[in-house]
Design an enzyme around this catalytic site. Sequence first.
Site: not given
Length: 246
Positions: A56, A82, A143, A155, A157, A159, A188
């Site tokens: 991706v 995702n 998130s 992470y 930044a 999201k 999760i």
Amino acid sequence: MEIKSAVALVTGGAQGLGLAIACRLADEGATVLVADRNAEALATLQQGLEGVFMDVTDQEQVKTEVAGIVDRHGRLDILVNNAGVIFSEPFVNIMNPSGIMHDYDRFRASLTVNLDSVFIVTAAVVEHMVKRRIKGAIVNISSISACGNEGQTAYSAAKAGVNAMTVTWSKELGRWGIRTNAVAPGFIGTDSTHHALNETVLKHIQTNTPLRRLGQADEVAQAVIALVENDFINGTVLDVNGGLTI
């Protein structure tokens, strides 16, 4: 949107949370394409899910694969972004004198896989939606860390950027009947969560979550289904975190 007979693409869908989302869409009657760069996981997909090998972060490969999906199935109605990788690193680490500050290359790498990828895949899919006048639905997996989580500069930044793009696209794409929403899960109980966080941290999270447990992948998948099906939800970031706030 009627999910039955729709064509859906789920990135990072060969395992974990993405697989739960893909399976739930298939159960609702959609034709589901699962994009992943894990060839082994793609080879073991259950019957009814079509695997697509895709990185991706590779814009040209994404464009080619998305065009191939549209050629084979005639359309793309649903996109679930995702794919991503949980990443933790403190901004300052005094225990590492030779590299006390957060590494910039790792910061950029986290943004590439967690933020740039969402832009790349959405751009490729929306081009086909607009040209074919398809009133599609895009759901980005964000998130709880988008609010800012200690030890997750990169992470968080990324999201937060996903949330910002979600709202921006809801305004720009709504005129074509393309809705953009996001689901922001808490913690999760997937393999990736257990790999990223040690048991002491996970126990602390559970203790501070009002429901006193980690979430389940299918509970996030249910939220995705709700956002796809309701045609008047647009520009929403839906929290699925058991009441936990960081």
